[in-house]
Design a protein around this motif. Sequence first.
Motif: not given
Length: 228
Positions: A120-127
């Motif tokens: 549920g966590r996108s790559f952009g949200s991780a960044m």
Amino acid sequence: MTSDLDPTHNKELSARTAELSDAVGTSVVTLQAQFLGSRGERQQAQARGRLAVLRRSAGFTPEQHPLALQDVLDALDPALRQEDLGRGDAASPTERAAFDAMTLFALHMQSATEPMHVRGRSFGSAMSLLRSRSESGSLKPRFDALLAARDQRSRLTHARSLITLLRGEKIGFDYGMFARDLRTLASPHRAGVLLRWGRDFATPPRRSPEGTSSDSAAASALPATPSA
């Protein structure tokens, strides 16, 4: 002949990228559980060996590392449709997306002691979460360079570099979603993926009343391993 601009074909592509997301997501959950030791020492040793092979292929193409592509295809659950497999001497866009996602996941899991696949966590949200923890002024320009890359290989080179930073801060993201996004980036409608990544990066992580990032809290609440 259909194209990615045709609505009917576009709907079919969307369904097939969803299947790719499920297959990669299931596969990395299994590998992650094995690697972290919840499936026993024998499976842990096997997962470490498999991830080491995949990690060495991160940043390369399937054509350069055909044995790693074979390992990826063998690990996918469910397997890719026949129509999504390549023909002849070149990998298909779907094979490339699965290969890139799983080899980068293997890089992310190097020496990990906790899950780096976070549903549920996108790559952009991780960044975005990494940005909230970092005092480096170079992170945004590096992420911007990924969004501005003119081709997929350049984009993946930037992604590989950023994933090593995420690994250092023990921040994970959803590799099923990532595989779906990589496959979509190979189509003419790639701008939508880059827009979402940019939006997620620009959105600060929410904070819980205790002052803890809600993204971190959500990640810790997710089961590290699925039921077998």
